[in-house]
Scaffold this motif. Structure first.
Motif, PDB file in Angstrom:
ATOM      1  N   LEU A 209     -56.407   3.227 -10.376  1.00 56.11           N
ATOM      2  CA  LEU A 209     -56.290   3.050 -11.822  1.00 56.11           C
ATOM      3  C   LEU A 209     -56.531   1.580 -12.141  1.00 56.11           C
ATOM      4  N   PRO A 210     -57.433   1.274 -13.040  1.00 56.48           N
ATOM      5  CA  PRO A 210     -57.788  -0.125 -13.296  1.00 56.48           C
ATOM      6  C   PRO A 210     -56.651  -0.962 -13.872  1.00 56.48           C
ATOM      7  N   ASP A 211     -55.672  -0.328 -14.511  1.00 56.22           N
ATOM      8  CA  ASP A 211     -54.549  -1.065 -15.088  1.00 56.22           C
ATOM      9  C   ASP A 211     -53.334  -0.896 -14.162  1.00 56.22           C
ATOM     10  N   ALA A 212     -53.020  -1.950 -13.378  1.00 50.57           N
ATOM     11  CA  ALA A 212     -51.913  -1.875 -12.421  1.00 50.57           C
ATOM     12  C   ALA A 212     -50.577  -1.669 -13.128  1.00 50.57           C
ATOM     13  N   GLY A 213     -50.404  -2.284 -14.299  1.00 46.71           N
ATOM     14  CA  GLY A 213     -49.161  -2.128 -15.041  1.00 46.71           C
ATOM     15  C   GLY A 213     -48.942  -0.688 -15.470  1.00 46.71           C
ATOM     16  N   MET A 214     -50.026  -0.015 -15.827  1.00 44.48           N
ATOM     17  CA  MET A 214     -49.934   1.389 -16.207  1.00 44.48           C
ATOM     18  C   MET A 214     -49.527   2.241 -14.998  1.00 44.48           C
ATOM     19  N   ALA A 215     -50.093   1.931 -13.838  1.00 39.60           N
ATOM     20  CA  ALA A 215     -49.756   2.680 -12.620  1.00 39.60           C
ATOM     21  C   ALA A 215     -48.298   2.474 -12.224  1.00 39.60           C
ATOM     22  N   ASP A 216     -47.722   1.328 -12.559  1.00 37.15           N
ATOM     23  CA  ASP A 216     -46.316   1.058 -12.226  1.00 37.15           C
ATOM     24  C   ASP A 216     -45.361   2.005 -12.942  1.00 37.15           C
ATOM     25  N   LEU A 217     -45.830   2.665 -13.997  1.00 36.44           N
ATOM     26  CA  LEU A 217     -44.976   3.607 -14.726  1.00 36.44           C
ATOM     27  C   LEU A 217     -44.783   4.915 -13.966  1.00 36.44           C
ATOM     28  N   LEU A 218     -45.664   5.168 -13.009  1.00 37.90           N
ATOM     29  CA  LEU A 218     -45.643   6.448 -12.309  1.00 37.90           C
ATOM     30  C   LEU A 218     -44.570   6.483 -11.229  1.00 37.90           C
ATOM     31  N   ARG A 219     -44.129   7.696 -10.918  1.00 36.37           N
ATOM     32  CA  ARG A 219     -43.213   7.949  -9.814  1.00 36.37           C
ATOM     33  C   ARG A 219     -43.741   9.139  -9.017  1.00 36.37           C
ATOM     34  N   VAL A 220     -43.457   9.137  -7.721  1.00 38.41           N
ATOM     35  CA  VAL A 220     -43.877  10.260  -6.882  1.00 38.41           C
ATOM     36  C   VAL A 220     -43.270  11.551  -7.431  1.00 38.41           C
ATOM     37  N   GLY A 221     -44.109  12.580  -7.553  1.00 41.32           N
ATOM     38  CA  GLY A 221     -43.667  13.858  -8.107  1.00 41.32           C
ATOM     39  C   GLY A 221     -44.088  14.065  -9.555  1.00 41.32           C
ATOM     40  N   ASP A 222     -44.456  12.989 -10.258  1.00 42.57           N
ATOM     41  CA  ASP A 222     -44.958  13.147 -11.629  1.00 42.57           C
ATOM     42  C   ASP A 222     -46.223  14.000 -11.622  1.00 42.57           C
ATOM     43  N   ARG A 223     -46.409  14.759 -12.671  1.00 41.17           N
ATOM     44  CA  ARG A 223     -47.665  15.487 -12.869  1.00 41.17           C
ATOM     45  C   ARG A 223     -48.403  14.864 -14.053  1.00 41.17           C
ATOM     46  N   ILE A 224     -49.653  14.524 -13.809  1.00 35.33           N
ATOM     47  CA  ILE A 224     -50.408  13.794 -14.813  1.00 35.33           C
ATOM     48  C   ILE A 224     -51.783  14.429 -15.019  1.00 35.33           C
ATOM     49  N   ASP A 225     -52.348  14.158 -16.183  1.00 37.51           N
ATOM     50  CA  ASP A 225     -53.749  14.485 -16.460  1.00 37.51           C
ATOM     51  C   ASP A 225     -54.551  13.201 -16.268  1.00 37.51           C
ATOM     52  N   LEU A 226     -55.571  13.242 -15.434  1.00 35.66           N
ATOM     53  CA  LEU A 226     -56.451  12.084 -15.261  1.00 35.66           C
ATOM     54  C   LEU A 226     -57.536  12.140 -16.340  1.00 35.66           C
ATOM     55  N   VAL A 227     -57.630  11.058 -17.085  1.00 35.07           N
ATOM     56  CA  VAL A 227     -58.537  10.998 -18.231  1.00 35.07           C
ATOM     57  C   VAL A 227     -59.579   9.923 -17.987  1.00 35.07           C
ATOM     58  N   ALA A 228     -60.845  10.291 -18.106  1.00 35.04           N
ATOM     59  CA  ALA A 228     -61.952   9.342 -17.949  1.00 35.04           C
ATOM     60  C   ALA A 228     -62.458   8.931 -19.334  1.00 35.04           C
ATOM     61  N   ALA A 229     -62.403   7.622 -19.613  1.00 34.70           N
ATOM     62  CA  ALA A 229     -62.870   7.098 -20.910  1.00 34.70           C
ATOM     63  C   ALA A 229     -64.122   6.263 -20.695  1.00 34.70           C
ATOM     64  N   ASP A 230     -65.134   6.497 -21.500  1.00 39.48           N
ATOM     65  CA  ASP A 230     -66.386   5.758 -21.394  1.00 39.48           C
ATOM     66  C   ASP A 230     -66.219   4.365 -22.008  1.00 39.48           C
ATOM     67  N   PRO A 231     -66.435   3.297 -21.228  1.00 38.89           N
ATOM     68  CA  PRO A 231     -66.311   1.946 -21.796  1.00 38.89           C
ATOM     69  C   PRO A 231     -67.285   1.688 -22.940  1.00 38.89           C
ATOM     70  N   GLN A 232     -68.379   2.469 -23.006  1.00 40.96           N
ATOM     71  CA  GLN A 232     -69.358   2.275 -24.066  1.00 40.96           C
ATOM     72  C   GLN A 232     -68.945   2.987 -25.362  1.00 40.96           C
ATOM     73  N   GLY A 233     -67.817   3.682 -25.309  1.00 43.91           N
ATOM     74  CA  GLY A 233     -67.296   4.291 -26.533  1.00 43.91           C
ATOM     75  C   GLY A 233     -67.801   5.677 -26.829  1.00 43.91           C
ATOM     76  N   SER A 234     -68.326   6.381 -25.836  1.00 48.11           N
ATOM     77  CA  SER A 234     -68.870   7.718 -26.107  1.00 48.11           C
ATOM     78  C   SER A 234     -67.813   8.816 -25.992  1.00 48.11           C
ATOM     79  N   GLY A 235     -66.574   8.443 -25.786  1.00 48.92           N
ATOM     80  CA  GLY A 235     -65.527   9.461 -25.751  1.00 48.92           C
ATOM     81  C   GLY A 235     -64.781   9.489 -24.434  1.00 48.92           C
ATOM     82  N   ALA A 236     -63.847  10.427 -24.344  1.00 51.79           N
ATOM     83  CA  ALA A 236     -63.028  10.567 -23.141  1.00 51.79           C
ATOM     84  C   ALA A 236     -62.839  12.043 -22.834  1.00 51.79           C
ATOM     85  N   SER A 237     -62.576  12.340 -21.579  1.00 52.65           N
ATOM     86  CA  SER A 237     -62.369  13.734 -21.188  1.00 52.65           C
ATOM     87  C   SER A 237     -61.409  13.800 -20.004  1.00 52.65           C
TER      88      SER A 237
END
Length: 214
Positions: free
Chosen positions: A127-155
């Motif tokens: 994950l490019p943002d280390a601070g964001m990853a620090d929020l996670l704990r083992v066992g969490d269930r997450i949705d991985l979201v890919a966002a286009d840096p050029q602004g074409s959307g996320a999925s």
């Protein structure tokens, strides 16, 4: 001429007197023999023990195990868990470990991590943002979201994936350095086989973030 009975009495009489004179000594000897026989009959060999590597103190997820973090102790054969790791020094903990808890393969970052989630593959994701990853704990269930840096959307590229491990943060604090360390923070997730390729593709082409799964 003495009768056979008289002759037998002459033989037995001195023996009887000798026994009576030493009756206390004989009683003590017989008691000692009885006690020794009882101890020998009741004594059982000590139960077989198995050497098991355990944590010497509480350890957090992401810890790199050093020699002082683990030690061997004896377990009864029936209490030994499966997947023991004999020499875990240098390995990274995927989840917290309590003092005295055996070190097993599913507690360490590696291929056995997904064993608790049949059908899933352990996939490291940066994950490019280390601070964001620090929020996670083992066992969490997450949705991985890919966002286009050029602004074409996320999925969403993978939904409700479990967090299997949080390796230690890079010593450079998540920033790129001359040593070649990449920015961000590694997270190991459990993905379905069909999600592995989309996750890998999104990790190199998009900005990867997450949302907590419902």
């Amino acid at each position: 001429m003495p009768s056979p009975r008289d002759r037998l009495a002459r033989i037995v009489r001195p023996v009887r007197r000798a026994v009576l004179r030493r009756r206390r000594l004989l009683a003590a000897l017989l008691t000692a023999v009885a006690v020794a026989s009882g101890i020998h009959a009741s004594a059982t060999p000590p139960p077989r023990r198995v050497a098991v590597t355990v944590a010497t103190h509480d350890l957090a997820a992401g810890s790199v195990l050093a020699a002082g973090d683990v030690a061997e102790t004896d377990f009864a054969p029936g209490s030994v868990p499966a997947g023991l790791v004999a020499s875990p020094q240098g390995r990274v903990l995927a989840a917290p470990l309590r003092a005295g808890e055996p070190v097993t393969d599913v507690r360490l970052v590696g291929r056995a991590l997904a064993a608790s989630y049949p059908g899933l593959t352990a996939v490291p994701v940066r994950l490019p943002d280390a601070g964001m990853a620090d929020l996670l704990r083992v066992g969490d269930r997450i949705d991985l979201v890919a966002a286009d840096p050029q602004g074409s959307g996320a999925s969403v590229v993978a939904a409700a994936v479990p967090v299997l491990a949080l390796p230690p943060a890079d010593p450079v604090g998540g920033a790129a350095s001359a040593s070649g360390a990449l920015p961000g923070r590694l997270v190991v997730v459990g993905a379905q086989p069909g999600e592995v390729a989309p996750i890998a593709d999104a990790a190199v082409r998009y900005f990867l973030t997450f949302a907590y799964a419902r």
